[in-house]
Design a protein around this motif. Structure first.
Motif, PDB file in Angstrom:
ATOM      1  N   TYR A  90       0.843  -1.240   0.018  1.00 54.87           N
ATOM      2  CA  TYR A  90      -0.048   0.019  -0.096  1.00 54.87           C
ATOM      3  C   TYR A  90       0.810   1.250  -0.119  1.00 54.87           C
ATOM      4  O   TYR A  90       0.360   2.435   0.352  1.00 54.87           O
ATOM      5  CB  TYR A  90      -1.085   0.033   1.175  1.00 54.87           C
ATOM      6  N   ASP A  91       2.123   1.037  -0.571  1.00 55.00           N
ATOM      7  CA  ASP A  91       2.951   2.181  -0.796  1.00 55.00           C
ATOM      8  C   ASP A  91       3.218   2.404  -2.267  1.00 55.00           C
ATOM      9  O   ASP A  91       3.747   1.742  -2.774  1.00 55.00           O
ATOM     10  CB  ASP A  91       4.164   1.879   0.006  1.00 55.00           C
ATOM     11  N   LEU A 138       6.048   1.874  -7.627  1.00 53.97           N
ATOM     12  CA  LEU A 138       6.798   2.521  -8.699  1.00 53.97           C
ATOM     13  C   LEU A 138       7.937   1.595  -8.761  1.00 53.97           C
ATOM     14  O   LEU A 138       8.340   1.056  -9.835  1.00 53.97           O
ATOM     15  CB  LEU A 138       6.960   3.871  -8.446  1.00 53.97           C
ATOM     16  N   TYR A 139       8.704   1.369  -7.688  1.00 53.66           N
ATOM     17  CA  TYR A 139       9.879   0.720  -7.659  1.00 53.66           C
ATOM     18  C   TYR A 139       9.690  -0.715  -8.132  1.00 53.66           C
ATOM     19  O   TYR A 139      10.562  -1.226  -8.880  1.00 53.66           O
ATOM     20  CB  TYR A 139      10.543   0.826  -6.186  1.00 53.66           C
ATOM     21  N   ARG A 140       8.744  -1.504  -7.860  1.00 49.01           N
ATOM     22  CA  ARG A 140       8.556  -2.738  -8.006  1.00 49.01           C
ATOM     23  C   ARG A 140       8.302  -2.805  -9.682  1.00 49.01           C
ATOM     24  O   ARG A 140       8.662  -3.829 -10.254  1.00 49.01           O
ATOM     25  CB  ARG A 140       7.178  -3.206  -7.137  1.00 49.01           C
ATOM     26  N   LEU A 141       7.242  -2.028 -10.053  1.00 48.65           N
ATOM     27  CA  LEU A 141       6.928  -2.111 -11.520  1.00 48.65           C
ATOM     28  C   LEU A 141       8.093  -1.852 -12.498  1.00 48.65           C
ATOM     29  O   LEU A 141       8.342  -2.677 -13.042  1.00 48.65           O
ATOM     30  CB  LEU A 141       5.660  -1.120 -11.701  1.00 48.65           C
ATOM     31  N   ALA A 174       0.780   3.908 -10.281  1.00 49.50           N
ATOM     32  CA  ALA A 174       2.129   4.034 -10.567  1.00 49.50           C
ATOM     33  C   ALA A 174       2.327   3.683 -12.096  1.00 49.50           C
ATOM     34  O   ALA A 174       3.489   4.536 -12.468  1.00 49.50           O
ATOM     35  CB  ALA A 174       3.016   2.754  -9.789  1.00 49.50           C
ATOM     36  N   ALA A 175       1.658   2.990 -12.751  1.00 49.70           N
ATOM     37  CA  ALA A 175       1.955   3.076 -14.400  1.00 49.70           C
ATOM     38  C   ALA A 175       1.685   4.203 -14.920  1.00 49.70           C
ATOM     39  O   ALA A 175       2.160   4.781 -15.922  1.00 49.70           O
ATOM     40  CB  ALA A 175       0.978   1.981 -14.635  1.00 49.70           C
ATOM     41  N   ILE A 197       8.618   7.187 -19.012  1.00 48.19           N
ATOM     42  CA  ILE A 197       9.361   5.901 -18.827  1.00 48.19           C
ATOM     43  C   ILE A 197       8.945   4.571 -19.326  1.00 48.19           C
ATOM     44  O   ILE A 197       9.455   3.653 -19.934  1.00 48.19           O
ATOM     45  CB  ILE A 197       9.684   5.711 -17.229  1.00 48.19           C
ATOM     46  N   ILE A 198       7.133   4.760 -19.205  1.00 53.13           N
ATOM     47  CA  ILE A 198       6.590   3.373 -20.059  1.00 53.13           C
ATOM     48  C   ILE A 198       5.826   4.149 -21.280  1.00 53.13           C
ATOM     49  O   ILE A 198       5.258   5.513 -21.204  1.00 53.13           O
ATOM     50  CB  ILE A 198       5.390   2.798 -19.053  1.00 53.13           C
TER      51      ILE A 198
END
Length: 169
Positions: A8-9, A14-17, A91-92, A100-101
């Motif tokens: 829930y952060d 963002l970091y994970r994706l 995040a996406a 970036i994407i």
């Protein structure tokens, strides 16, 4: 009492994706696939619940033994994935806004990372992340993208995380 969980952060999301997309550059990843991979990033011990284990990645099954069991008790994994969608989408969209994407790829259902726009600090941070060198991350980013995602024998059904019966065959 406040309890922190990276699920829930938004910044952790963002970091994970980014970590997943950077590790899967040779595979074409759909939005739903990324969501499932992100779920397994957060809860790697849930990889052990993929049944039956896909035969085309049977060599990776041995790596599941090194993944420790989790502390969380997840009674409804599909609901957890559903709840994560808000953070994942936010995040996406932020990554799309920064270029970036690729926006065009995202609108067509695929995710393509523009590695040239990644900040240097992020690249350094990712180089020091122990989880990204783990067996769990290897299974998530090297094995799971090779598994058919849709249909009766796809990852959706095997994981139980998403509805699969309406997939177009």
């Amino acid at each position: 009492m406040l309890i922190y969980h990276p699920a829930y952060d938004a910044n952790h999301c963002l970091y994970r994706l980014l970590a997943i997309l950077q590790a899967t550059t040779e595979a074409s990843i759909t939005w739903d696939q990324l969501r499932v991979l992100d779920y397994y990033y957060l809860f790697p011990s849930q990889l052990k619940n993929i049944k039956p284990w896909p035969s085309n990645i049977k060599d990776f099954k041995i790596k599941l033994k090194s993944i420790p069991d989790q502390f969380e008790d997840i009674n409804n994994p599909a609901r957890v994935l559903y709840d994560l969608q808000v953070f994942q989408k936010t995040a996406a969209l932020e990554l799309i806004a920064k270029g970036i994407i690729s926006k065009a790829e995202f609108e067509s259902g695929m995710l393509k990372l523009n590695s040239d726009l990644l900040p240097g600090g992020y690249v350094e941070l990712i180089g020091n992340d122990c989880f990204l060198k783990s067996d769990a991350f290897e299974v998530i980013t090297r094995a799971l993208p090779k598994v058919e995602f849709n249909g009766d024998s796809g990852l959706k059904k095997r994981s139980g995380l998403m509805e699969y019966i309406y997939d177009i065959k």
